[in-house]
Design a protein around this motif. Structure first.
Motif, mmCIF file in Angstrom:
data_model
loop_
_atom_site.group_PDB
_atom_site.id
_atom_site.type_symbol
_atom_site.label_atom_id
_atom_site.label_comp_id
_atom_site.label_asym_id
_atom_site.label_seq_id
_atom_site.Cartn_x
_atom_site.Cartn_y
_atom_site.Cartn_z
ATOM 1 N N GLY A 140 30.423 42.589 31.296
ATOM 2 C CA GLY A 140 30.755 41.673 30.218
ATOM 3 C C GLY A 140 32.229 41.718 29.862
ATOM 4 N N ARG A 141 32.754 42.909 29.735
ATOM 5 C CA ARG A 141 34.174 43.038 29.398
ATOM 6 C C ARG A 141 35.057 42.491 30.509
ATOM 7 N NH1 ARG A 141 35.025 48.500 25.796
ATOM 8 N NH2 ARG A 141 33.256 48.129 24.404
ATOM 9 N N MET A 142 34.690 42.793 31.747
ATOM 10 C CA MET A 142 35.511 42.341 32.861
ATOM 11 C C MET A 142 35.411 40.843 33.084
ATOM 12 S SD MET A 142 35.450 45.235 35.777
ATOM 13 C CE MET A 142 36.656 44.246 36.658
ATOM 14 N N ALA A 143 34.266 40.243 32.775
ATOM 15 C CA ALA A 143 34.118 38.797 32.959
ATOM 16 C C ALA A 143 35.131 38.035 32.120
ATOM 17 C CB ALA A 143 32.699 38.364 32.604
ATOM 18 N N THR A 144 35.374 38.500 30.902
ATOM 19 C CA THR A 144 36.369 37.842 30.058
ATOM 20 C C THR A 144 37.770 38.040 30.621
ATOM 21 O OG1 THR A 144 34.970 38.121 28.103
ATOM 22 C CG2 THR A 144 37.303 37.690 27.723
ATOM 23 N N GLN A 145 38.061 39.254 31.088
ATOM 24 C CA GLN A 145 39.364 39.490 31.725
ATOM 25 C C GLN A 145 39.558 38.566 32.918
ATOM 26 O OE1 GLN A 145 39.490 44.364 30.967
ATOM 27 N NE2 GLN A 145 39.957 43.525 32.971
ATOM 28 N N ALA A 146 38.510 38.479 33.745
ATOM 29 C CA ALA A 146 38.596 37.646 34.942
ATOM 30 C C ALA A 146 38.764 36.176 34.579
ATOM 31 C CB ALA A 146 37.347 37.842 35.803
ATOM 32 N N ALA A 147 38.054 35.732 33.543
ATOM 33 C CA ALA A 147 38.175 34.343 33.110
ATOM 34 C C ALA A 147 39.581 34.043 32.610
ATOM 35 C CB ALA A 147 37.143 34.046 32.023
ATOM 36 N N ALA A 148 40.148 34.991 31.864
ATOM 37 C CA ALA A 148 41.517 34.808 31.369
ATOM 38 C C ALA A 148 42.489 34.663 32.532
ATOM 39 C CB ALA A 148 41.909 35.981 30.479
ATOM 40 N N HIS A 149 42.313 35.500 33.553
ATOM 41 C CA HIS A 149 43.179 35.421 34.733
ATOM 42 C C HIS A 149 42.952 34.118 35.489
ATOM 43 C CE1 HIS A 149 45.498 36.741 38.172
ATOM 44 N NE2 HIS A 149 44.456 36.559 38.959
ATOM 45 N N SER A 150 41.703 33.682 35.558
ATOM 46 C CA SER A 150 41.378 32.463 36.302
ATOM 47 C C SER A 150 41.904 31.207 35.629
ATOM 48 C CB SER A 150 39.859 32.354 36.481
ATOM 49 O OG SER A 150 39.361 33.433 37.251
ATOM 50 N N LEU A 151 42.172 31.278 34.340
ATOM 51 C CA LEU A 151 42.758 30.134 33.634
ATOM 52 C C LEU A 151 44.226 29.926 33.981
ATOM 53 C CD1 LEU A 151 41.393 30.288 29.954
ATOM 54 C CD2 LEU A 151 41.040 28.446 31.616
ATOM 55 N N GLU A 152 44.857 30.919 34.595
ATOM 56 C CA GLU A 152 46.275 30.807 34.932
ATOM 57 C C GLU A 152 46.472 29.806 36.060
ATOM 58 O OE1 GLU A 152 47.576 34.758 35.825
ATOM 59 O OE2 GLU A 152 46.856 35.554 33.898
ATOM 60 N N ASN A 153 47.622 29.119 36.055
ATOM 61 C CA ASN A 153 47.922 28.151 37.112
ATOM 62 C C ASN A 153 47.863 28.775 38.492
ATOM 63 O OD1 ASN A 153 50.209 26.898 34.796
ATOM 64 N ND2 ASN A 153 48.562 25.646 35.611
#
Length: 375
Positions: free
Chosen positions: A140-153
């Motif tokens: 759960g914690r990592m999914a948010t981190q990964a999503a934040a990174h995936s939002l980057e251009n």
């Protein structure tokens, strides 16, 4: 009863966790068991071969040596086809299995008459899942981190900072499922200053989340129309739905995903149980994302493997007390003596004893009754 317990190296893509840490090996050796560890099995999690040797474990060089000598195999992830031939008929297996998403593995375990307990379905009287919880927290914690990174251009995303900065809006994060992984995802999203919504069908769970988040998270009881509307306006959707032991329901349709703004992100934590988003398919840490319907998808099936030391410490601390019981009595005897472990029993004597898995694959199953099993 003294047992030979085998700890092979994990072979799933970028999986660096190990089924037992050195101090766990020391405990099992102290109890009179022999622990065989494949050389290098713990290196990815920061545990050297010498640490296992000091703990009293015996090192062997190949997985074949582990499987040949050990009656009980302890892993982290489910066996993959390249490992199938290593198993001996009647061997025992203690690991995550996620059989509802893998008919081939289910049939193999039955054909080879493997006695297996799945970590993810070991269940306490209150319905909690003690061996799944630590990895759900990590995922759960990592999914948010990964999503934040995936939002980057640079990741193909819309170029949004999850929390924004003063004068700009923060990203909108919708989390479907308010269980352990969904709650942990929400904690990190709130900490990163996103606008967060959690959807769950359990009123008691929503009341609990209301208490712990103190109004910082919107809490919603979903229906199909409401889910569609919220998905469409979200920058990130995190699927965190769990039906213990069963295939995850598809709650987010392709049409819902297509309604999101291009460059938005979906992260499907439920992917190891088949996924709860229609456009999801399993990915690996080597290639964690793909773009479909203009949306970045993060669907890694072993998310905690990316933080192998933290994950191994958390997982093996939880599994060791149960592993000690399995080592002492065998899977059949341990399940007969402990209803908590009995809930995790998946296959036994060539039969499938998990009803949710049977329903997922249209297979016959045998109801397990502890009082029918001799200790």
């Amino acid at each position: 009863m003294a047992r030979v317990i085998g700890i092979p190296s994990e072979v799933k893509d970028s999986e660096r966790r190990v089924g037992l840490q050195p101090d766990g090996a020391a405990e099992l050796v102290h109890q009179g068991h022999e622990v065989l560890v494949q050389e290098g099995a713990g290196v990815g999690a920061g545990f050297s071969d010498s640490e296992y040797e000091k703990a009293g474990a015996k090192l062997v060089s190949t997985p074949g040596e582990v499987f040949e000598a050990a009656g009980l195999i302890v892993k982290v992830k489910e066996p993959v086809p390249s490992e199938y031939d290593l198993f001996k008929e009647g061997q025992e297996l203690f690991t995550y299995l996620h059989l509802a998403a893998d008919k081939g593995l289910t049939e193999f375990l039955m054909q080879r008459k493997i006695a297996s307990i799945a970590y993810e379905t070991v269940e306490l009287d209150d319905g909690s899942l003690p061996l799944l919880t630590p990895m759900s927290e990590v995922a759960g914690r990592m999914a948010t981190q990964a999503a934040a990174h995936s939002l980057e251009n640079t990741s193909g995303g819309a170029g949004l900072l999850l929390g924004g900065v003063p004068g700009t809006p923060a990203a909108r994060v919708t989390i479907i499922g308010g269980g352990v992984s969904g709650t942990e995802a929400a904690k990190i999203a709130v900490g990163m200053r996103a606008v967060v919504r959690v959807m769950d069908i359990n009123p008691k769970r929503l009341a609990y989340l209301s208490d712990i988040f103190e109004g910082r998270v919107d809490l919603v009881t979903p229906n199909r129309a409401r889910t569609a509307a919220y998905v469409a306006e979200s920058d990130v959707v995190i699927g965190a739905v769990l039906v213990a032991g069963a295939k995850a329901p598809k709650l987010v349709s392709r049409e819902m995903v297509a309604s999101m703004r291009p460059g938005s992100v979906v992260a499907d934590i439920a992917i190891d149980q088949g996924g709860c988003i229609e456009t999801s398919r399993p990915t690996t840490h080597s290639e964690p994302t793909y773009i479909e319907e203009g949306v970045v998808h993060y669907c890694v099936a072993n998310i905690p493997g990316a933080v192998a030391r933290t994950s191994t410490l958390a997982l093996t601390s939880a599994t060791l007390p149960y592993l000690a019981r399995v080592a002492e009595s065998g899977i059949e005897g341990a399940a007969a003596a402990d209803p908590v472990l009995a809930k995790g029993l998946s296959t036994l004597g060539g039969e499938l004893v998990s009803e949710p898995v049977a329903e997922a694959h249209g297979l016959e199953y045998s109801r397990y009754e502890a009082n029918e099993v001799s200790g």
